[in-house]
Design an enzyme around this catalytic site. Structure first.
Site, PDB file in Angstrom:
ATOM      1  N   ASP A 172       0.838  -1.210   0.000  1.00  0.00           N
ATOM      2  CA  ASP A 172       0.000   0.000   0.000  1.00  0.00           C
ATOM      3  C   ASP A 172       0.869   1.255   0.000  1.00  0.00           C
ATOM      4  OD1 ASP A 172      -2.352   1.411  -0.010  1.00  0.00           O
ATOM      5  OD2 ASP A 172      -2.741   1.171   2.126  1.00  0.00           O
ATOM      6  N   ASN A 184     -10.966  -2.606  -5.388  1.00  0.00           N
ATOM      7  CA  ASN A 184     -10.185  -1.653  -6.189  1.00  0.00           C
ATOM      8  C   ASN A 184     -10.838  -1.324  -7.540  1.00  0.00           C
ATOM      9  OD1 ASN A 184      -6.968  -2.872  -4.964  1.00  0.00           O
ATOM     10  ND2 ASN A 184      -8.111  -1.065  -4.319  1.00  0.00           N
TER      11      ASN A 184
HETATM   12  C1  IPE Z   1      -5.378  -2.719  -0.223  1.00  0.00           C
HETATM   13  O1  IPE Z   1      -5.069  -1.386  -0.346  1.00  0.00           O
HETATM   14  C2  IPE Z   1      -5.355  -3.386  -1.562  1.00  0.00           C
HETATM   15  C3  IPE Z   1      -4.039  -3.513  -2.206  1.00  0.00           C
HETATM   16  C4  IPE Z   1      -2.908  -3.120  -1.719  1.00  0.00           C
HETATM   17  C5  IPE Z   1      -4.076  -4.146  -3.489  1.00  0.00           C
HETATM   18  P1  IPE Z   1      -6.198  -0.258  -0.509  1.00  0.00           P
HETATM   19  O2  IPE Z   1      -5.482   1.022  -0.659  1.00  0.00           O
HETATM   20  O3  IPE Z   1      -7.136  -0.638  -1.583  1.00  0.00           O
HETATM   21  O4  IPE Z   1      -6.955  -0.365   0.891  1.00  0.00           O
HETATM   22  P2  IPE Z   1      -7.859   0.698   1.651  1.00  0.00           P
HETATM   23  O5  IPE Z   1      -8.900   1.156   0.674  1.00  0.00           O
HETATM   24  O6  IPE Z   1      -6.970   1.818   2.068  1.00  0.00           O
HETATM   25  O7  IPE Z   1      -8.402  -0.053   2.820  1.00  0.00           O
HETATM   26  C1  IPE Z   2      -1.594   0.322  -3.378  1.00  0.00           C
HETATM   27  O1  IPE Z   2      -1.369   1.685  -3.437  1.00  0.00           O
HETATM   28  C2  IPE Z   2      -1.785  -0.276  -4.742  1.00  0.00           C
HETATM   29  C3  IPE Z   2      -3.153  -0.768  -5.004  1.00  0.00           C
HETATM   30  C4  IPE Z   2      -4.177  -0.673  -4.197  1.00  0.00           C
HETATM   31  C5  IPE Z   2      -3.358  -1.387  -6.287  1.00  0.00           C
HETATM   32  P1  IPE Z   2      -2.558   2.730  -3.371  1.00  0.00           P
HETATM   33  O2  IPE Z   2      -2.933   3.112  -4.768  1.00  0.00           O
HETATM   34  O3  IPE Z   2      -3.678   2.221  -2.547  1.00  0.00           O
HETATM   35  O4  IPE Z   2      -1.847   3.944  -2.667  1.00  0.00           O
HETATM   36  P2  IPE Z   2      -2.484   4.948  -1.612  1.00  0.00           P
HETATM   37  O5  IPE Z   2      -3.055   4.137  -0.499  1.00  0.00           O
HETATM   38  O6  IPE Z   2      -3.538   5.724  -2.339  1.00  0.00           O
HETATM   39  O7  IPE Z   2      -1.327   5.807  -1.202  1.00  0.00           O
HETATM   40 MG    MG Z   3      -4.086   2.382  -0.574  1.00  0.00          MG
END
Ligand code: IPE
Ligand code: IPE
Ligand code: MG
Length: 249
Positions: free
Chosen positions: A29, A77
């Site tokens: 993340d 997602n």
């Molecule tokens: C979890 O991260 C999913 C992945 C890393 C693929 P998210 O960024 O989607 O999670 P939330 O929405 O902050 O809980």
């Molecule tokens: C994790 O990074 C990757 C996926 C969820 C695919 P994020 O895109 O969730 O990054 P933040 O949480 O917005 O920083």
């Molecule tokens: Mg995230």
């Protein structure tokens, strides 16, 4: 986080005895925040995130970790803008096409968890190629969680079990082992260590069943900045934890 601190020689000695995790699961993340901090569009954060994964896979394989599961795309997602989703799918294909030969050379076998049938057909084809090309590798499993949600997996597992029962008979009671055998992770050990980057303290629907006794390590480091040294820190903390599994010594 206080218990994440590695302090003094005592801790170091204990670490010698405690085994490495067999299975590490990572919630990768913080790509978006990394991009924003660098004044870049979010998609470039995802590109850096893929770059960060490569040395982590290599390090896990070098250390003798049996399974590395990475959360790459959740069932939630899809709620992101179409452009971002498309970029993530394109990056997945790019990663598979460019990295499969090296993963194979490292003895890594590629597997997936999640409802893969809902991914773009070209991504499904790339996954099938990578799985096929690495099927005979046995040093480590790289398990990609794609269109993965813990709740979705549990429901699919129960439905799979139901479909395996003889028609018209009385259903037996479902037990823990039988349900586990119908999960996407069937045949894999449960994660020993869960790492989440970027400081969020939640599971976000990741491996709900399998995390029952995972040790949880959260770091503020954003995923694109997560290096093998950060992995080593997480493993060192894991090795200092006392795992009781409900019993006591
Ligand atoms: C979890 O991260 C999913 C992945 C890393 C693929 P998210 O960024 O989607 O999670 P939330 O929405 O902050 O809980
Ligand atoms: C994790 O990074 C990757 C996926 C969820 C695919 P994020 O895109 O969730 O990054 P933040 O949480 O917005 O920083
Ligand atoms: Mg995230």
């Amino acid at each position: 986080m206080e218990d994440n601190l590695i302090s003094g020689a005592a801790g170091h000695e204990m670490m010698q005895d405690r085994p490495l995790p067999r299975h590490i699961a990572i919630i990768m993340d913080g790509n978006g925040r990394w991009a924003i901090r660098h004044g870049l569009p979010r998609v470039l954060g995802h590109r850096e995130g893929v770059k960060a994964l490569k040395p982590i896979v290599k390090e896990c394989s070098r250390l003798g970790i049996e399974v590395l599961t990475v959360y790459a795309f959740s069932t939630e997602n899809w709620a992101r803008p179409a452009g971002e989703v498309n970029t993530l799918m394109a990056l997945l294909e790019e990663f598979l096409d460019s990295e499969t030969p090296e993963l194979k050379a490292q003895g890594v076998s590629i597997r997936t968890i999640g409802d893969i049938g809902q991914l773009p057909v070209s991504a499904q084809a790339a996954l099938a190629r990578s799985r096929r090309d690495t099927a005979n590798q046995s040093k480590m499993v790289l398990n990609l969680a794609l269109n993965y949600g813990g709740r979705d997996e549990l429901v699919r597992a129960v439905n799979r079990w139901l479909a395996s029962q003889p028609l018209g008979g009385v259903l037996p009671a479902l037990d823990v082992d039988t349900l586990a055998q119908h999960l996407d992770t069937a045949g894999l050990p449960d994660p020993d260590l869960l790492i989440r980057s970027s400081g969020e303290v939640r599971l976000s629907n990741f491996l709900l069943w399998q995390m029952a006794y995972a040790e949880i390590y959260i770091t503020d480091v954003l995923w694109p900045d997560f290096t093998p040294e950060e992995l080593q820190k997480a493993i060192a903390v894991f090795r200092m934890r006392e795992r009781r599994f409900g019993g006591h010594s």
